[in-house]
Design an enzyme around this catalytic site. Structure first.
Site, PDB file in Angstrom:
ATOM      1  N   GLY A 118       1.033  -0.848   0.148  1.00 50.52           N
ATOM      2  CA  GLY A 118       0.253  -0.028   0.306  1.00 50.52           C
ATOM      3  C   GLY A 118       0.997   0.703   0.229  1.00 50.52           C
TER       4      GLY A 118
ATOM      5  N   GLY B  64       1.849   5.381   0.954  1.00 48.84           N
ATOM      6  CA  GLY B  64       1.610   5.785   2.488  1.00 48.84           C
ATOM      7  C   GLY B  64       3.141   5.672   3.288  1.00 48.84           C
TER       8      GLY B  64
ATOM      9  CB  CYS C 130       5.575  -4.070  -0.380  1.00 42.81           C
ATOM     10  SG  CYS C 130       5.797  -2.948  -0.530  1.00 42.81           S
ATOM     11  CG  LEU C 131       2.219  -0.434   4.172  1.00 49.37           C
ATOM     12  CD1 LEU C 131       2.910   0.714   4.430  1.00 49.37           C
ATOM     13  CD2 LEU C 131       0.630   0.288   4.014  1.00 49.37           C
TER      14      LEU C 131
ATOM     15  CD  GLN D  58       7.771  -0.549   3.870  1.00 51.51           C
ATOM     16  OE1 GLN D  58       6.831   0.580   4.395  1.00 51.51           O
ATOM     17  NE2 GLN D  58       8.171  -0.654   3.017  1.00 51.51           N
TER      18      GLN D  58
ATOM     19  CG  ASN E 266       5.538   0.362  -5.948  1.00 52.71           C
ATOM     20  OD1 ASN E 266       6.125   1.609  -5.716  1.00 52.71           O
ATOM     21  ND2 ASN E 266       4.089   0.490  -6.119  1.00 52.71           N
TER      22      ASN E 266
ATOM     23  N   GLY F 146       8.927   3.381  -1.074  1.00 50.94           N
ATOM     24  CA  GLY F 146       9.640   4.492  -1.282  1.00 50.94           C
ATOM     25  C   GLY F 146      10.179   4.977   0.346  1.00 50.94           C
TER      26      GLY F 146
ATOM     27  CG  HIS G  73       5.014  -5.793  -5.284  1.00 49.85           C
ATOM     28  ND1 HIS G  73       4.166  -6.089  -4.682  1.00 49.85           N
ATOM     29  CD2 HIS G  73       6.002  -4.535  -4.639  1.00 49.85           C
ATOM     30  CE1 HIS G  73       4.008  -4.872  -4.082  1.00 49.85           C
ATOM     31  NE2 HIS G  73       4.992  -3.806  -4.483  1.00 49.85           N
TER      32      HIS G  73
ATOM     33  CD  GLU H  32       2.253  -8.930  -6.247  1.00 53.62           C
ATOM     34  OE1 GLU H  32       3.056  -7.773  -6.541  1.00 53.62           O
ATOM     35  OE2 GLU H  32       2.823  -9.433  -4.948  1.00 53.62           O
TER      36      GLU H  32
END
Length: 367
Positions: A230, A232, A258-259, A262, A300, A302, A344, A346
């Protein structure tokens, strides 16, 4: 609409750098954090990936739109990027399976872009100066007016966005008679993640971002939990960190991407940070340090986990490391059925080297 009738457009970066080009998509103005993706294919999946919400995407590949738009190849219900910057914006396309042109697609969904930009120069600039906010406009060409509008755009650092892209209502994916039931905390989940679960005999129930652990457990009694990717800043999501902590207390199998990676780190007192430039592309080399094996990955993000804090932690162990910059790409919680990766598996688009991670999660639930 040919090359010569395109209206002028301007791209202004927060540091004052200006690029001039031609209007692409809807005539209008848009702001967001500018970043770049090095993938040579898969522009449609990138446009619709919720992790890009609030970001202006620079495509490093020279041609965008050349194989058209196929409505089946989306990762979510709509375009998620805030805007597009590209070199060649190809309205004519050459694929039988395509339903429409990129221009029709962008106009339908009110997406503003700019083409005919020297993307190599732009990417080199961002690479050296770091991620920053930017504004694209094909209706306002006055730089002072654009600077004033850009100054109002929020900074990505400290921004909570997942609740804006998450599903508003629960829904299911797959066969209800499947062997495994997985509760998916939707922070911006990609459809191909759900397809990968379905392929492995999983019945998934997808929940809005702020659903509590207790609500998911009582409603679905899942075999395991998945924490999605996701957009932000993960540190601005105390609600999700709390949910992850509660799942860890039960020791039900947990997998994060990913998110989700974190948030698993934050739930174990490992801080996250905004990266100077994130990782976005289809060819990032990652080493699985457990089995001493390299995989090419789709990425992907940041934000990342603080490397020194992971290495100093007695709660988690490192499973994957990025071979470009040594950043932490995977962890597992010691003495718990919980693991996560920063990339990722997938991989839509991208290589399939890492799909074994879904099988590892199934193996945990099987036990």
């Amino acid at each position: 609409m040919n090359h010569f009738t395109k209206l002028p457009a301007v791209l202004l970066l927060a540091d004052g750098t200006v690029f001039y080009g031609k209007a692409a998509g809807k005539i209008g103005t848009t702001t967001g954090e500018i970043c770049f993706n090095t993938g040579m294919t898969g522009y449609q999946e990138i446009f619709t990936d919720p992790s890009y919400f609030g970001q202006i995407m620079v495509a490093t590949n020279a041609h965008i739109g050349n194989y058209g738009i196929n409505t089946e190849e989306v990762e979510s219900g709509q375009i998620q990027i805030a805007g597009l910057v590209c070199k060649n914006y190809n309205i004519a396309y050459s694929r039988k399976q395509a339903n429409e042109s990129i221009q029709d697609y962008f106009q339908e969904q009110n997406i503003v872009g700019i083409s005919d930009v020297d993307t190599r120069q732009l990417v080199r600039h961002i690479r050296d100066k770091g991620a920053m906010n930017a504004i694209i406009s094909s209706e306002i060409l006055d730089l002072d007016e654009l600077k004033a509008k850009l100054a109002q755009a929020p900074d990505m650092d400290g921004l909570e966005l997942s609740s804006q892209v998450s599903t508003k209502a629960t829904y299911t994916f797959g066969d209800e008679n499947a062997a495994y039931r997985v509760a998916v905390l939707d922070l911006g989940v990609k459809k191909n993640i759900l397809r990968n679960f379905d392929d492995r005999d999983v019945y998934a129930k997808v929940y809005p971002a702020k659903t509590t652990f207790e609500e998911m457990e009582q409603d679905f009694a899942p075999s395991g939990y998945f924490i999605s990717n996701g957009p932000g800043d993960p540190s601005a999501m105390p609600y999700a960190i709390d949910t992850v902590k509660k799942i860890l207390e039960t020791d039900k199998p947990l997998f994060g991407i990913c998110l989700g990676h974190q948030l698993l780190a934050l739930a174990n007192d490992i801080p996250t940070k905004k990266m100077f430039n994130g990782h976005r592309g289809l060819n990032h080399p990652v080493k699985n340090v457990i089995i001493n094996h390299c995989e090419v990955t789709s990425q992907n993000h940041g934000f990342g986990v603080v490397q020194e804090a992971v290495r100093a932690s007695d709660k988690v162990e490192i499973t994957h490391v990025n071979l470009n910059d040594q950043s932490i790409e995977g962890i597992r919680v010691k003495n718990k059925n919980a693991f996560s990766v920063q990339y990722h598996p997938e991989s839509s688009p991208g290589p399939h080297d890492s799909r074994y991670l879904f099988d590892d999660f199934i193996g945990m639930m099987k036990k």
